[in-house]
Design a protein around this motif. Structure first.
Motif, PDB file in Angstrom:
ATOM      1  N   UNK A 120       0.863  -1.184   0.000  1.00 20.86           N
ATOM      2  CA  UNK A 120       0.000   0.000   0.000  1.00 20.86           C
ATOM      3  C   UNK A 120       0.898   1.231   0.000  1.00 20.86           C
ATOM      4  N   UNK A 174      -3.481  -3.398   8.179  1.00 23.68           N
ATOM      5  CA  UNK A 174      -3.664  -4.839   8.399  1.00 23.68           C
ATOM      6  C   UNK A 174      -3.974  -5.575   7.090  1.00 23.68           C
ATOM      7  N   UNK A 176      -2.468  -5.193   4.297  1.00 19.92           N
ATOM      8  CA  UNK A 176      -1.300  -5.213   3.400  1.00 19.92           C
ATOM      9  C   UNK A 176      -0.057  -5.750   4.109  1.00 19.92           C
ATOM     10  N   UNK A 177       0.947  -6.096   3.318  1.00 24.18           N
ATOM     11  CA  UNK A 177       2.191  -6.626   3.893  1.00 24.18           C
ATOM     12  C   UNK A 177       3.237  -5.542   4.138  1.00 24.18           C
ATOM     13  N   UNK A 178       3.188  -4.494   3.334  1.00 29.21           N
ATOM     14  CA  UNK A 178       4.150  -3.402   3.499  1.00 29.21           C
ATOM     15  C   UNK A 178       3.456  -2.110   3.081  1.00 29.21           C
ATOM     16  N   UNK A 179       3.493  -1.121   3.959  1.00 31.99           N
ATOM     17  CA  UNK A 179       2.856   0.170   3.655  1.00 31.99           C
ATOM     18  C   UNK A 179       3.965   1.211   3.540  1.00 31.99           C
ATOM     19  N   UNK A 193      15.377  -1.038  -2.998  1.00 26.61           N
ATOM     20  CA  UNK A 193      15.123  -1.581  -1.657  1.00 26.61           C
ATOM     21  C   UNK A 193      13.782  -2.319  -1.614  1.00 26.61           C
ATOM     22  N   UNK A 196      14.211  -5.579  -3.236  1.00 25.41           N
ATOM     23  CA  UNK A 196      14.916  -6.497  -2.323  1.00 25.41           C
ATOM     24  C   UNK A 196      13.949  -7.047  -1.280  1.00 25.41           C
ATOM     25  N   UNK A 197      13.066  -6.177  -0.795  1.00 32.26           N
ATOM     26  CA  UNK A 197      12.084  -6.623   0.199  1.00 32.26           C
ATOM     27  C   UNK A 197      11.169  -7.687  -0.417  1.00 32.26           C
ATOM     28  N   UNK A 200      13.009 -11.004  -0.741  1.00 32.22           N
ATOM     29  CA  UNK A 200      13.155 -11.658   0.569  1.00 32.22           C
ATOM     30  C   UNK A 200      11.813 -12.219   1.034  1.00 32.22           C
ATOM     31  N   UNK A 201      10.763 -11.467   0.814  1.00 32.68           N
ATOM     32  CA  UNK A 201       9.424 -11.881   1.255  1.00 32.68           C
ATOM     33  C   UNK A 201       8.983 -13.161   0.535  1.00 32.68           C
ATOM     34  N   UNK A 204      10.935 -16.138   1.838  1.00 34.93           N
ATOM     35  CA  UNK A 204      10.408 -16.543   3.135  1.00 34.93           C
ATOM     36  C   UNK A 204       9.116 -17.333   2.968  1.00 34.93           C
ATOM     37  N   UNK A 205       8.255 -16.844   2.081  1.00 32.60           N
ATOM     38  CA  UNK A 205       6.969 -17.502   1.850  1.00 32.60           C
ATOM     39  C   UNK A 205       7.204 -18.921   1.316  1.00 32.60           C
ATOM     40  N   UNK A 208       8.240 -21.406   3.851  1.00 33.87           N
ATOM     41  CA  UNK A 208       7.139 -21.839   4.716  1.00 33.87           C
ATOM     42  C   UNK A 208       6.247 -22.889   4.059  1.00 33.87           C
TER      43      UNK A 208
ATOM     44  N   UNK B 122       4.134  -4.660  12.732  1.00 30.98           N
ATOM     45  CA  UNK B 122       2.859  -5.238  13.176  1.00 30.98           C
ATOM     46  C   UNK B 122       2.703  -6.628  12.576  1.00 30.98           C
ATOM     47  N   UNK B 179       5.561   0.762   7.221  1.00 33.53           N
ATOM     48  CA  UNK B 179       4.856  -0.145   8.141  1.00 33.53           C
ATOM     49  C   UNK B 179       5.066  -1.570   7.643  1.00 33.53           C
ATOM     50  N   UNK B 181       4.604  -5.577   7.992  1.00 26.81           N
ATOM     51  CA  UNK B 181       3.771  -6.669   8.504  1.00 26.81           C
ATOM     52  C   UNK B 181       4.635  -7.932   8.568  1.00 26.81           C
ATOM     53  N   UNK B 185       6.560 -14.313   8.958  1.00 27.54           N
ATOM     54  CA  UNK B 185       7.916 -14.047   8.441  1.00 27.54           C
ATOM     55  C   UNK B 185       8.974 -14.276   9.525  1.00 27.54           C
ATOM     56  N   UNK B 189      15.293 -12.577   7.909  1.00 22.26           N
ATOM     57  CA  UNK B 189      15.386 -12.616   6.450  1.00 22.26           C
ATOM     58  C   UNK B 189      14.910 -11.319   5.785  1.00 22.26           C
ATOM     59  N   UNK B 190      14.304 -10.461   6.559  1.00 22.70           N
ATOM     60  CA  UNK B 190      13.816  -9.198   5.983  1.00 22.70           C
ATOM     61  C   UNK B 190      14.807  -8.057   6.205  1.00 22.70           C
ATOM     62  N   UNK B 193      16.867  -6.098   3.364  1.00 25.02           N
ATOM     63  CA  UNK B 193      16.012  -5.237   2.531  1.00 25.02           C
ATOM     64  C   UNK B 193      15.593  -3.985   3.305  1.00 25.02           C
ATOM     65  N   UNK B 196      18.440  -1.681   3.407  1.00 27.80           N
ATOM     66  CA  UNK B 196      18.575  -1.005   2.103  1.00 27.80           C
ATOM     67  C   UNK B 196      17.554   0.122   1.984  1.00 27.80           C
TER      68      UNK B 196
END
Lengths: 209, 209
Positions: A120, A174, A176-179, A193, A196-197, A200-201, A204-205, A208, B122, B179, B181, B185, B189-190, B193, B196
């Motif tokens: 977001x 809530x 979204x994963x990154x705001x 950046x 890169x996030x 990495x995300x 990680x997923x 899992x 969060x 923000x 989330x 995770x 591992x984050x 990023x 960066x």
């Protein structure tokens, strides 16, 4: 499973630019206007009409139901519904092609089973006004006050459009994963950046799964 | 000007770990418990008491004023006020040493004139419960329901603590620059990023100055 990134955004926050640049950085397609164009082509409508149904007309048919979804068929006339359903199909079609970035159109909700990374993008009012002023064409002469009114209206329509599909609130972190707050920032300098996030995300997923 | 990162976080979201690891990645100090310890030492209080004043006691003296700040002296007894004011001084002292990460204690608000990068961390309830269960000591036996109640209470206290200093709401995305989330995770591992992102953000800020 494909790595799909969805970008929801406040009007004027630079979310569209962010989506486009992020897709370039990750070397994947970005779907934005393409969704409207494909719906228009397949349904035989004018793209402008499709665009209006998706955002501008929703509130007329769906005025007081944010947070209280009703079945689409009870709240929208047939032709608008046809467009909304076609958009949903087009988004799913694009997502099925592989990794991509999708801007707007509630792709985060529609593609939930594909567990996309949902971003977001937002900014403070001063930054959004500045961004809008920068990208305005010579024909557009909005005062700051008019632009602010327009922005609020469009964001309200986006929230209403989202309420067609989910009870998760538009713009609520809530959902979204990154705001990302772009206030005072040049989008292009944040892209590597964010890419890169995203990488990495997704790693990680996958770990899992 | 120093590059200061503040980390605000929901209880159980891994914000403390994120702050610590981010500081390591950027090779700068992280201030967290150190704030309480220094306040305790300088004021001659027990660290446990200081920690309680900062979060647990606030609501007792300040029950209904979130969003409506009053002057500290009208709402808190002298000793608690002494701790809050000492915390403020300690945070400013740490920030004056140079680049750093500061976890909690409303450092984002207290250091506003230093324009820090403000993160909010969060997660969804399931992830927070899992994280709390993982870090619980052998002596701690909370049920999920008890833990959830504890979490909500602590977050409410954090919001109340923040309301002492600002009208910007705790946890409202507009109050922060990024923000994150952490649901499902592994924080570690984050980190690269996020580091960066921080680097890009500070470069952008400097370009604007």
């Amino acid at each position: 499973m494909s790595n799909i990134i969805t970008v929801s955004r406040e009007f004027g926050s630079g979310g569209r630019e962010l989506g486009k640049r992020l897709a370039e950085a990750l070397n994947v397609p970005c779907y934005d206007h393409e969704i409207i164009e494909m719906v228009a082509k397949h349904q035989g409508f004018d793209p402008e009409y499709v665009s209006q149904v998706s955002e501008k007309e929703i509130q007329a048919f769906y005025p007081s139901t944010i947070g209280n979804r009703f079945s689409l068929s009870h709240t929208m006339p047939n032709q608008s519904m046809q467009v909304v359903l076609a958009e949903r199909e087009v988004i799913k079609h694009f997502a099925a092609q592989g990794d991509c970035v999708i801007v707007g159109r509630c792709a985060d909700v529609l593609l939930r089973e594909k567990t996309p990374l949902n971003l977001f993008v937002y900014a403070d009012m001063a930054s959004k006004l500045e961004r809008c002023a920068q990208r305005a064409t010579a024909e557009e002469h909005f005062s700051a006050k008019e632009m602010q009114k327009k922005m609020k209206k469009i964001d309200k329509e986006r929230a209403a459009y989202r309420a067609l599909f989910t009870e998760d609130r538009w713009g609520s972190k809530e959902s979204y994963h990154l705001c990302i707050n772009t206030s005072g920032m040049e989008i292009k300098h944040l892209i590597s950046a964010i890419a890169a996030y995203a990488t990495a995300w997704f790693e990680e997923k996958k770990a899992d799964e």
